[in-house]
Design a protein around this motif. Structure first.
Motif, PDB file in Angstrom:
ATOM      1  N   ARG A  26       0.817  -1.226   0.000  1.00 27.33           N
ATOM      2  CA  ARG A  26       0.000   0.000   0.000  1.00 27.33           C
ATOM      3  C   ARG A  26       0.846   1.269   0.000  1.00 27.33           C
ATOM      4  NH1 ARG A  26      -3.669  -0.279   5.018  1.00 27.33           N
ATOM      5  NH2 ARG A  26      -1.811  -1.218   5.939  1.00 27.33           N
ATOM      6  N   ARG A  27       2.148   1.129  -0.098  1.00 27.64           N
ATOM      7  CA  ARG A  27       3.042   2.282   0.022  1.00 27.64           C
ATOM      8  C   ARG A  27       3.480   2.769  -1.355  1.00 27.64           C
ATOM      9  NH1 ARG A  27       7.001   2.974   5.092  1.00 27.64           N
ATOM     10  NH2 ARG A  27       7.867   5.009   4.635  1.00 27.64           N
ATOM     11  N   TRP A  28       3.481   4.118  -1.522  1.00 31.37           N
ATOM     12  CA  TRP A  28       3.802   4.726  -2.817  1.00 31.37           C
ATOM     13  C   TRP A  28       4.712   5.925  -2.612  1.00 31.37           C
ATOM     14  CZ3 TRP A  28       1.393   3.138  -7.556  1.00 31.37           C
ATOM     15  CH2 TRP A  28       0.461   2.126  -7.410  1.00 31.37           C
ATOM     16  N   ARG A  29       5.532   6.193  -3.657  1.00 34.86           N
ATOM     17  CA  ARG A  29       6.349   7.402  -3.690  1.00 34.86           C
ATOM     18  C   ARG A  29       5.894   8.238  -4.888  1.00 34.86           C
ATOM     19  NH1 ARG A  29      11.488   5.552  -4.189  1.00 34.86           N
ATOM     20  NH2 ARG A  29      11.902   5.643  -1.946  1.00 34.86           N
ATOM     21  N   LEU A  30       5.621   9.532  -4.619  1.00 33.97           N
ATOM     22  CA  LEU A  30       5.138  10.436  -5.648  1.00 33.97           C
ATOM     23  C   LEU A  30       6.203  11.481  -5.944  1.00 33.97           C
ATOM     24  CD1 LEU A  30       1.545  11.035  -4.191  1.00 33.97           C
ATOM     25  CD2 LEU A  30       2.346   9.158  -5.646  1.00 33.97           C
ATOM     26  N   SER A  31       6.377  11.792  -7.222  1.00 35.51           N
ATOM     27  CA  SER A  31       7.380  12.778  -7.619  1.00 35.51           C
ATOM     28  C   SER A  31       6.880  13.552  -8.831  1.00 35.51           C
ATOM     29  CB  SER A  31       8.713  12.087  -7.920  1.00 35.51           C
ATOM     30  OG  SER A  31       8.551  11.115  -8.946  1.00 35.51           O
ATOM     31  N   GLY A  32       7.693  14.531  -9.263  1.00 35.60           N
ATOM     32  CA  GLY A  32       7.248  15.405 -10.344  1.00 35.60           C
ATOM     33  C   GLY A  32       6.062  16.234  -9.887  1.00 35.60           C
ATOM     34  N   LEU A  33       6.278  17.052  -8.835  1.00 36.35           N
ATOM     35  CA  LEU A  33       5.171  17.697  -8.124  1.00 36.35           C
ATOM     36  C   LEU A  33       4.888  19.105  -8.637  1.00 36.35           C
ATOM     37  CD1 LEU A  33       6.290  16.687  -4.517  1.00 36.35           C
ATOM     38  CD2 LEU A  33       4.825  15.395  -6.083  1.00 36.35           C
ATOM     39  N   ARG A  34       3.616  19.423  -8.666  1.00 34.16           N
ATOM     40  CA  ARG A  34       3.167  20.810  -8.836  1.00 34.16           C
ATOM     41  C   ARG A  34       2.554  21.214  -7.508  1.00 34.16           C
ATOM     42  NH1 ARG A  34       0.217  21.266 -14.796  1.00 34.16           N
ATOM     43  NH2 ARG A  34       2.037  20.704 -16.072  1.00 34.16           N
ATOM     44  N   ARG A  35       3.133  22.208  -6.863  1.00 35.75           N
ATOM     45  CA  ARG A  35       2.833  22.504  -5.464  1.00 35.75           C
ATOM     46  C   ARG A  35       1.942  23.731  -5.303  1.00 35.75           C
ATOM     47  NH1 ARG A  35       6.951  20.547  -2.212  1.00 35.75           N
ATOM     48  NH2 ARG A  35       5.501  21.044  -0.504  1.00 35.75           N
ATOM     49  N   GLY A  36       1.239  23.790  -4.183  1.00 38.24           N
ATOM     50  CA  GLY A  36       0.486  24.961  -3.759  1.00 38.24           C
ATOM     51  C   GLY A  36      -0.494  25.475  -4.784  1.00 38.24           C
ATOM     52  N   LEU A  37      -1.287  24.577  -5.378  1.00 46.51           N
ATOM     53  CA  LEU A  37      -2.193  24.976  -6.456  1.00 46.51           C
ATOM     54  C   LEU A  37      -3.420  25.703  -5.916  1.00 46.51           C
ATOM     55  CD1 LEU A  37      -2.057  21.687  -8.570  1.00 46.51           C
ATOM     56  CD2 LEU A  37      -0.700  23.773  -8.874  1.00 46.51           C
ATOM     57  N   ARG A  38      -3.994  26.555  -6.774  1.00 45.96           N
ATOM     58  CA  ARG A  38      -5.259  27.252  -6.520  1.00 45.96           C
ATOM     59  C   ARG A  38      -5.294  27.956  -5.179  1.00 45.96           C
ATOM     60  NH1 ARG A  38      -9.847  25.731 -10.528  1.00 45.96           N
ATOM     61  NH2 ARG A  38      -8.513  24.954 -12.192  1.00 45.96           N
ATOM     62  N   GLY A  39      -4.278  28.715  -4.921  1.00 42.58           N
ATOM     63  CA  GLY A  39      -4.265  29.552  -3.733  1.00 42.58           C
ATOM     64  C   GLY A  39      -3.810  28.863  -2.470  1.00 42.58           C
ATOM     65  N   THR A  40      -3.251  27.638  -2.550  1.00 41.52           N
ATOM     66  CA  THR A  40      -2.796  26.941  -1.339  1.00 41.52           C
ATOM     67  C   THR A  40      -1.280  26.994  -1.179  1.00 41.52           C
ATOM     68  OG1 THR A  40      -2.629  24.805  -2.476  1.00 41.52           O
ATOM     69  CG2 THR A  40      -4.758  25.359  -1.507  1.00 41.52           C
TER      70      THR A  40
END
Length: 717
Positions: free
Chosen positions: A545-559
Motif C-alpha cells: 500500500r506504500r507509494w512514492r510520488l514525484s514530479g510535483l506541482r505545489r500549492g495549487l489554486r491559492g494553497t
C-alpha cells in the motif's frame, strides 16, 4: 389381519419401506398417509431456490445447517429518503432520493440457533463475520415457545394483531437500504443453523414422523430441509437416498444404516428336499433390467449450497437412477451414498424365499437373517403366514461402502469482502472549475477499512452538532491514505523535481498512475495533502500500500501558503469528481467549524466524525502576488498583481477575469493605524516606513489572506 392388510397396502405404494411404514402408521389410522390419490413426492431441491410471499407456501423444518429462501410474511411500503444539495451560484439544486424497507421472513417451522451468511440477489448481504454489506437493522427470532412479538411489527400493526410465531424461526430487517437492489426487496437466501452439528438421518426421521420412525443410522447430513405435510414421503426419500433399511418392531420403525444384527433361520423346504437350498425359491434378476448408474443431487456447502450432482456407476449407455435430496452434503458424502445406493440395487438382483416354522413369526420386516448352511446375510423384505408356515422374502444384504473421493467441480463463491469502519476526510475546497461560488463549500471523501466498503450516509452540522442536515449517500470509495514522509519547501511557480512524497494508502487494491504534462494540464493526479492542493506526475509503488510520488506541482489554486507545512500522519486524498461529495454550507461563516458524520454498514450507530475549520479558500480570492517597490524620481510606489477565483486555466495568456463585483484592496501600512481602502493595485507610502506593510484583496464574500511586503535595503520588496 388388519396389520397384514395395511402392510400390503403400504407395500403397493412404496415398496418394503412403504410397507413397514404403512403397517405401523396403520395402527394410528393415518388414512391420509396410507391411501393417497397419486404417487408420493418428497421435498425437491429446486423448490428451495426462490423466495416467496404467497399464502400456503410450504415452510421447511430445518435440521443441521442449510441455505433456504424463506417466505416474506410482513413488509412495509417503500420508505423514501430525500437529501438536497447545491442551489448556489453556478449550480442547480439537486434532490437525491433513496429508499429502504422493513420486512420479515419466515425461515423454519422448528427452532433454530443462528443465521450466518445472507445472500441478496446472489451477492452476500451478510458475511461470514456477521457484517452487513449495506445499511440495515436485523433481528432473529429463533422460534422458542416463549417467543415475544417483534416490536417493529407490533408498532406498525398493533400489539393485538401481531403474532409471535412461537415455534417458528423468522428474521426481521429494519430499514434495509435498497440502493444496491434497484429500490426493491431483493431475493434473499439464508444460511440457517438449526442444530450445532451434522444430523443423523434417524434423528430427522424421528422428528418428521413424530416418533414413529427413528434410529441411529450412523449416516449423517450437514443439513436437511423437510417441508410438506406428507411425513411418509419425507421418510421414504431419506431412506432411499441414504440406503437405510427399516426394521419394524413394537409399533415403531427403526432405520439401519448398515447390516444389522442377524438371526439364523433354517429353510424348511430345503430340509424336506435334502438339498442345501431350493432352486425354485431363488431368483437372480437380469442385469439388463437394472440401472447402470446412480445419481444423487444435493446441496453442496463448498459451493455456497448450490446444487451438486454425484454419480456412481458406468457412464455407458443404460438407465440411470436419479435421486434428489434437499440435504447439505459434501461431494465425498454424496458420492459415497450414490455408490452405496448402486450397490444395493445390484445386490437386490439376488432374492429368494425361505419357509420357516410359525414360531419364527417374530422376525421383523427389515430385519436381517442368515440361512443355516449358507454364507452371507439377507434382508427381510416381506413375509406371509399361511397354514402355520411363515414365508420370508429375502434380498441380499449390502455392507457399508468405504468413503470415495469426489470433486466439487469449479467453485465460484460470492466474494465476502469485509466492510470495516468508514474513513472520511473533510476539507474546504478551492473552486475546481471556472465558477466563483457564492457560499462556502467543502469536499468529503470516504472509503472503508475493508475492501467491501461501498457507501455511507452523510450528515452535516454547522452549529456544533445542535442540528444536522442530511447529505445523502457518500460518493464511491475514494483513494485515500496517510502521509509517511512529507515533501519539503518548494516554489509554487515551477515544477518541484527535488522533493518526493511517500504515502500509505488505506486500501491495498487502490492504484495510483503516472500522468504526462498534457494530462496534468487537464487536471489529472490532483490531490489534497493536508491543506495543500498539488499534482504529481509519477507514482512508484514501494509495497502493498506504500507509494512514492514525484514530479510535483505545489500549492495549487491559492494553497501556496501550505507548502512545507504537511507532516507525517496528514491525510492524502486523490481528488476525483466521481469519488468526491461537494457540500455547500450557505449559513457558515469563515472561521466556523463544520462537522461531518458518516454512518456506513460497518460502523457503530454513532458512525465516524470529522471536522474542518473554514478558512474561506472556497469563496474569497487568493492573496495578491508579485509585491514590489518601484522607485522612480525619488518616489517609491508599492505595486502588486491581483488574482482571481476564476480563470485558473489562463486561456488567453494575458489577464484573468476579476471574479468579483468590483476591484478593491485593503492596505495595512503596518504602523498600527487604520487600514486604507484602495481601488487600484498600488500605493504611494510617501515618507512612511512600509517594511511591515501588507495588502489583501476584497472579494464579494470576504477578503483574501494578506500578502506582506519585505523591505530589502530600504527600497525593494
Amino acid at each position: 389381519m388388519a396389520t397384514l392388510v395395511l402392510t400390503v397396502a403400504g407395500g403397493a405404494i412404496g415398496g418394503p419401506l412403504g410397507a413397514a411404514i404403512g403397517a405401523t402408521l396403520g395402527r394410528t389410522v393415518d388414512r391420509e398417509v396410507l391411501f393417497p390419490a397419486a404417487r408420493r413426492e418428497g421435498p425437491r431441491l429446486t423448490e428451495l431456490a426462490v423466495q416467496t410471499s404467497s399464502y400456503g407456501s410450504a415452510i421447511p423444518h430445518l435440521f443441521g445447517t442449510m441455505r433456504v429462501a424463506g417466505t416474506v410474511i410482513w413488509s412495509t411500503d417503500l420508505i423514501e429518503h430525500r437529501s438536497t444539495s447545491g442551489g448556489g451560484k453556478g449550480s442547480a439544486k439537486t434532490t437525491q432520493y433513496s429508499y429502504s424497507v422493513s420486512f420479515a421472513v419466515l425461515l423454519s417451522a422448528r427452532p433454530v440457533i443462528a443465521v450466518q451468511r445472507i445472500w441478496a440477489d446472489g451477492k452476500l448481504l451478510r458475511g461470514a463475520a456477521g457484517d452487513f454489506k449495506v445499511q440495515t437493522g436485523f433481528r432473529l427470532h429463533r422460534g422458542g415457545e416463549d417467543q415475544a412479538i417483534d416490536p417493529l411489527i407490533a408498532a406498525a400493526e398493533g400489539i393485538g394483531d401481531t403474532p409471535a410465531h412461537r415455534g417458528c424461526a423468522y428474521a426481521v430487517f429494519e430499514d434495509l437500504d435498497l440502493t444496491e437492489y434497484g429500490n426493491r426487496i431483493p431475493s434473499l437466501t439464508f444460511e440457517v443453523v438449526a442444530d450445532e452439528a451434522s444430523v443423523d438421518i434417524g434423528t430427522i426421521a424421528d422428528a418428521v414422523s413424530h416418533g414413529v420412525v427413528s434410529g441411529a443410522t450412523g449416516i449423517e447430513v450437514l443439513g436437511y430441509s423437510a417441508y410438506g405435510e406428507d411425513r411418509r414421503a419425507i421418510v421414504e426419500q431419506l431412506a432411499e437416498a441414504s440406503g437405510c433399511t427399516p426394521e419394524q418392531s413394537a409399533g415403531r420403525i427403526t432405520l439401519h444404516g448398515g447390516v444389522g444384527e442377524a438371526s439364523e433361520v433354517a429353510d424348511m423346504a430345503a430340509r424336506a428336499q435334502g438339498d442345501e437350498a431350493n432352486p425354485r425359491s431363488r431368483k437372480i434378476a437380469d442385469a439388463m433390467t437394472l440401472p447402470t448408474a446412480m445419481e444423487l443431487a444435493h446441496y453442496d456447502p463448498a459451493r455456497d449450497y448450490q446444487a451438486g450432482l454425484q454419480r456412481a456407476g458406468s457412464n455407458a449407455d443404460g438407465v440411470s437412477r436419479k435421486i434428489s435430496l434437499p440435504a447439505a452434503l459434501s461431494a465425498q458424502g454424496a458420492k459415497t451414498l450414490a455408490e452405496h445406493g448402486l450397490a444395493m440395487l445390484r445386490a437386490g438382483r439376488d432374492s429368494r424365499q425361505v419357509a420357516l416354522d410359525w414360531s419364527a413369526a417374530a422376525t421383523p420386516t427389515g430385519g436381517y437373517v442368515t440361512i443355516a448352511g449358507e454364507a452371507g446375510e439377507w434382508r427381510v423384505t416381506g413375509w406371509s403366514l399361511e397354514k402355520m408356515v411363515l414365508t420370508l422374502t429375502l434380498s441380499r444384504a449390502v455392507g457399508s461402502v468405504p468413503q470415495v473421493a469426489a470433486s466439487n467441480g469449479r467453485v465460484l463463491p460470492a466474494p465476502d469482502r469485509t466492510i470495516g469502519r468508514t474513513l472520511i476526510t473533510v476539507f474546504e475546497l478551492p473552486p475546481l472549475d471556472e465558477t466563483a461560488w457564492d457560499a462556502p463549500r467543502i469536499g468529503i471523501a470516504a472509503c472503508g477499512e475493508g475492501e467491501g466498503w461501498r457507501q455511507a450516509a452523510l450528515v452535516l452540522s454547522s452549529d456544533g452538532g445542535a442540528s444536522w442536515r442530511e447529505l445523502g449517500g457518500s460518493a464511491p470509495p475514494a483513494i485515500m491514505g496517510a502521509v509517511i514522509a512529507p515533501p519539503g519547501i518548494a516554489s509554487a511557480l515551477i515544477r518541484d523535481d527535488r522533493n518526493t512524497i511517500e504515502i500509505e494508502l488505506f486500501a491495498s487494491s487502490a492504484v495510483l498512475n503516472h500522468a504526462d504534462s498534457r494530462s496534468l494540464d487537464n487536471g489529472a493526479n490532483l490531490a489534497m495533502m493536508g491543506k495543500e492542493l498539488l499534482q504529481f506526475a509519477t507514482a512508484e509503488q514501494l509495497g502493498d500500500r506504500r507509494w512514492r510520488l514525484s514530479g510535483l506541482r505545489r500549492g495549487l489554486r491559492g494553497t501556496e501558503r501550505q507548502i512545507g507545512k504537511a507532516s507525517a500522519g496528514d491525510r492524502f486524498t486523490l481528488i476525483d469528481r466521481d469519488t468526491l461529495t461537494v457540500a455547500e454550507v450557505p449559513s457558515a461563516r469563515i472561521g466556523s467549524t463544520i462537522l461531518i458524520r458518516a454512518v456506513g454498514a460497518g460502523d457503530p450507530t454513532t458512525g465516524t466524525q470529522a471536522e474542518v475549520v473554514l478558512d474561506g479558500r472556497s469563496v474569497v480570492p487568493p492573496a495578491p502576488v508579485h509585491l514590489r517597490a518601484e522607485r522612480m524620481g525619488g518616489v517609491t510606489t508599492l505595486r502588486w498583481v491581483r488574482r482571481s477565483r476564476t480563470g485558473w486555466r489562463w486561456i488567453d495568456g494575458a489577464g484573468t477575469p476579476l471574479g468579483e463585483d468590483g476591484e478593491q484592496y485593503l492596505f495595512d501600512a503596518g504602523d498600527g493605524g487604520a487600514s486604507i481602502e484602495l481601488s487600484e493595485p498600488q500605493y504611494l507610502p510617501g515618507g512612511q516606513d512600509w517594511s511591515r506593510a501588507g495588502v489583501a484583496q476584497m472579494g464579494d464574500l470576504g477578503r483574501s489572506p494578506a500578502a506582506s511586503f519585505i523591505n530589502v535595503e530600504g527600497e525593494k520588496a
